[in-house]
Design a protein around this motif. Structure first.
Motif, PDB file in Angstrom:
ATOM      1  N   ALA A   5      14.967  -8.080  -0.559  1.00  0.00           N
ATOM      2  CA  ALA A   5      14.289  -7.078   0.262  1.00  0.00           C
ATOM      3  C   ALA A   5      12.965  -6.640  -0.334  1.00  0.00           C
ATOM      4  N   SER A   6      12.824  -6.715  -1.648  1.00  0.00           N
ATOM      5  CA  SER A   6      11.591  -6.246  -2.279  1.00  0.00           C
ATOM      6  C   SER A   6      10.392  -7.116  -1.931  1.00  0.00           C
ATOM      7  N   ASN A   7      10.623  -8.306  -1.413  1.00  0.00           N
ATOM      8  CA  ASN A   7       9.507  -9.151  -0.984  1.00  0.00           C
ATOM      9  C   ASN A   7       9.256  -9.058   0.522  1.00  0.00           C
ATOM     10  N   GLU A   8      10.192  -8.439   1.239  1.00  0.00           N
ATOM     11  CA  GLU A   8      10.166  -8.463   2.695  1.00  0.00           C
ATOM     12  C   GLU A   8       8.961  -7.777   3.327  1.00  0.00           C
ATOM     13  N   PRO A   9       8.423  -6.688   2.766  1.00  0.00           N
ATOM     14  CA  PRO A   9       7.229  -6.107   3.392  1.00  0.00           C
ATOM     15  C   PRO A   9       6.050  -7.070   3.474  1.00  0.00           C
ATOM     16  N   ASP A  10       6.038  -8.113   2.634  1.00  0.00           N
ATOM     17  CA  ASP A  10       4.982  -9.110   2.730  1.00  0.00           C
ATOM     18  C   ASP A  10       5.255 -10.157   3.797  1.00  0.00           C
ATOM     19  N   PHE A  11       6.358 -10.020   4.529  1.00  0.00           N
ATOM     20  CA  PHE A  11       6.660 -10.948   5.610  1.00  0.00           C
ATOM     21  C   PHE A  11       6.125 -10.458   6.949  1.00  0.00           C
ATOM     22  N   GLY A  12       5.444  -9.308   6.962  1.00  0.00           N
ATOM     23  CA  GLY A  12       4.786  -8.867   8.184  1.00  0.00           C
ATOM     24  C   GLY A  12       5.106  -7.480   8.668  1.00  0.00           C
TER      25      GLY A  12
END
Length: 456
Positions: A175-182
Motif C-alpha cells: 500500500a505504501s507505493n499505491e499513491p504513485d499508481f494514480g
C-alpha cells in the motif's frame, strides 16, 4: 523604493518557469522496497496476517459510520492545513450500504477526492527476485491508471482473494507505493479529467499538468521551508497537500481498526506512509536544491533578455539529479534484495531504530516541522554529492534527458572513487533512516495494541 515591484515580478517569472516545468512527482522509486525493512521487526507487524477485504466490502459495512468520520476530517483540514481548498459539501459521503460496489467506491473516492478511475484492487507485491504465484499475475491496467509501470516489476504483483490471509508487512508495504499508481492524478480543474471539475482544487499550482504523472506533484511535495521572498513572489508554492493526505489516511486507518477491518487499517496506514516517506526526499522538500534565490533571479533576468540556455540547463539539471537519486536508490535496493544482502547500508538504515525516540508517534505537525525540515537541511549537500558521484552526462549536461530507464545509476556510481561512493551511500542512507523512523511512527500512531492487531 521602486525596486519591490520589478523584483517581485522578476521572481514571479522565475518561479513560474521553474515550477511550471517541475517534472518529477515520485520521491522514491518503489516505496515498497523502503517499507518492508522499516516495519518487518515491529511487534505490531511481525508474524501477523490479516484477511484481505475488498474496498466495497469495507464501505458496505461502514456506510452508516463513515459520513461522520469524513466530515470531522474535512473540518480538521479546513482548520489546520494552510491554503487548503475545501471539499464541496455535495461530495460528502452519503450512500446506503446496500448500494452496488461501483456506487460505494465512487461516493468514497469523491469524498476523499482521489482519482475515481484507480482500480484499488486486491493484490500484494512480492520482493525482488520472487514472482507472483502461478495464475495470480496482474495486468498493469488492473492496478493503475498510468500508462506504464515506471518503478515496479509486474512479475511481482500478485492477485489476492477476498478473505485470504496476507502478511501485515506485505499489506503495509504494498500500500505504501499505491499513491504513485494514480490516486492523486488529474484532480485539478485544468488536468482534463472528469473529477477535476468536481473537486474544487482549482488550477494546478505547480508541476506540469501535461505529463502522465505530473499532476500529483502538489500532493507529494511540501515546500515548507523556502525563503520568505520566494513565498511572496510565488505564494502558490504553499498550496501543497501532503499534510492533508497523511492525516486523512491515518484517520481512516484508526477508524478501520476500531470497526474491525484490520486489512484496511493496515492498507490506509500504508497510504499515509507514502507521503511521510516522500518528505524524506530532499527534492520533494526543496524547490531547487543547490540553487539559491539570487541565482534563480539572475537566471530569470537572462531568460527575459532572450538568453534561455541557463534556464533550460537549470531545469534539466534538477530534473536529472532528482531522477538519478531515485534510479540509484531503486537499483541499489533491488540488487540487495535479489542477492539477499540485507546488510546493505540503505536497507540497514531503514531498519535502524536508534532515532525512533525523537518521533515516536507521528503528529499532525511532524511532516512540516520535523521531517521536511531535516530533508531541507541536507538538500544542498546531497545535490552536490550527486554531481561528484555520477558521470557529468547524467547530472550536469543540459543536453541529457534522463527518463529513469536509460541507465543504471547504481552501476555507474561504482565508477566513482571509493570515497565518493561511500559519501553518497551515507547521505542516501541518512534519508532512508529518516524514512524508516517516520514509517514506524505512523504504525505506532494508528495501530491498536499488539493483541488486537494480531489476526492470524
Amino acid at each position: 523604493m521602486r525596486h519591490p515591484f520589478p523584483l517581485r515580478r522578476c521572481l514571479c517569472l522565475t518561479a513560474a518557469f521553474f515550477f511550471a516545468a517541475q517534472p518529477a512527482a515520485w520521491a522514491w522509486s518503489n516505496h515498497t522496497l523502503c517499507t518492508w525493512p522499516a516495519v518487518e521487526a515491529m511487534p505490531q507487524v511481525a508474524g501477523h496476517s490479516v484477511p484481505a477485504e475488498t474496498l466495497a466490502g469495507f464501505l458496505a459495512k461502514e456506510a452508516a459510520a463513515l459520513p461522520k468520520v469524513l466530515e470531522e476530517e474535512e473540518q480538521w483540514a479546513r482548520a489546520h492545513v494552510p491554503f487548503y481548498a475545501p471539499r464541496p459539501d455535495g461530495l460528502a459521503f452519503n450512500v446506503p450500504g446496500d448500494a452496488d460496489a461501483a456506487a460505494l467506491k465512487l461516493a468514497f473516492v469523491h469524498a476523499i477526492r482521489v482519482n475515481e478511475d484507480v482500480p484499488i484492487a486486491l493484490y500484494r507485491q512480492r520482493p525482488p527476485g520472487t514472482d507472483a504465484a502461478t495464475g495470480r499475475g496482474m495486468d498493469w491496467p488492473a492496478l493503475s491508471i498510468l500508462k506504464n509501470p515506471e518503478d515496479v516489476d509486474l512479475k511481482q504483483m500478485e492477485r489476492l482473494e477476498e478473505g485470504e490471509a496476507v502478511p501485515v508487512a506485505d499489506v503495509v508495504a504494498t500500500a505504501s507505493n499505491e499513491p504513485d499508481f494514480g490516486l492523486d492524478i488529474g484532480l485539478f480543474q485544468d488536468n482534463g479529467q472528469k473529477q477535476g471539475a468536481l473537486y474544487s482544487f482549482g488550477t494546478q499550482p505547480f508541476g506540469n499538468p501535461l505529463l502522465d504523472y505530473g499532476s500529483q506533484a502538489p500532493f507529494h511535495m511540501g515546500f515548507y521551508h523556502e525563503s520568505g521572498i520566494l513565498y511572496k513572489a510565488a505564494p502558490y508554492l504553499q498550496k501543497t497537500y501532503p499534510e492533508a493526505r497523511v492525516h486523512l489516511y491515518m484517520t481512516l486507518s484508526r477508524f478501520a481498526f476500531a470497526q474491525g477491518h484490520p486489512y484496511w487499517g493496515w492498507r490506509f496506514a500504508g497510504w499515509a506512509i507514502h507521503y511521510v516517506q516522500d518528505m524524506a526526499q530532499p527534492y520533494h522538500a526543496r524547490v531547487l536544491p543547490g540553487v539559491g534565490v539570487p541565482s534563480m533571479l539572475w537566471t530569470s533576468v537572462l531568460d527575459m533578455a532572450g538568453i534561455h540556455g541557463p534556464k533550460l540547463a537549470a531545469l534539466n539539471r534538477v530534473t536529472n539529479r532528482h531522477t538519478s537519486l531515485e534510479n540509484y536508490q531503486k537499483n541499489r535496493m533491488t540488487v540487495a534484495y535479489v542477492r539477499g544482502e540485507m546488510g546493505d547500508p540503505l536497507l540497514a538504515a531503514l531498519r535502524d531504530t536508534g532515532g525512533d525516540a525523537t518521533v515516536q508517534r507521528l503528529q499532525p505537525d511532524t511532516l512540516r516541522e520535523v521531517s521536511s525540515a531535516q530533508s531541507v537541511a541536507v538538500a544542498d549537500a546531497l545535490d552536490a554529492q550527486l554531481e561528484r558521484s555520477f558521470p557529468a552526462r547524467y547530472v550536469s549536461d543540459a543536453a541529457t534527458n534522463l527518463d529513469g530507464k536509460d541507465a543504471d545509476l547504481y552501476a555507474l556510481s561504482r565508477q566513482a572513487p571509493a570515497a565518493e561512493q561511500a559519501k553518497l551511500a551515507d547521505l542516501v542512507a541518512d534519508r532512508m533512516r529518516q524514512a524508516g523512523r517516520d514509517t514506524r511512527a505512523v504504525i505506532r500512531a494508528v495501530a491498536p495494541d499488539e493483541s488486537a492487531a494480531a489476526q492470524r
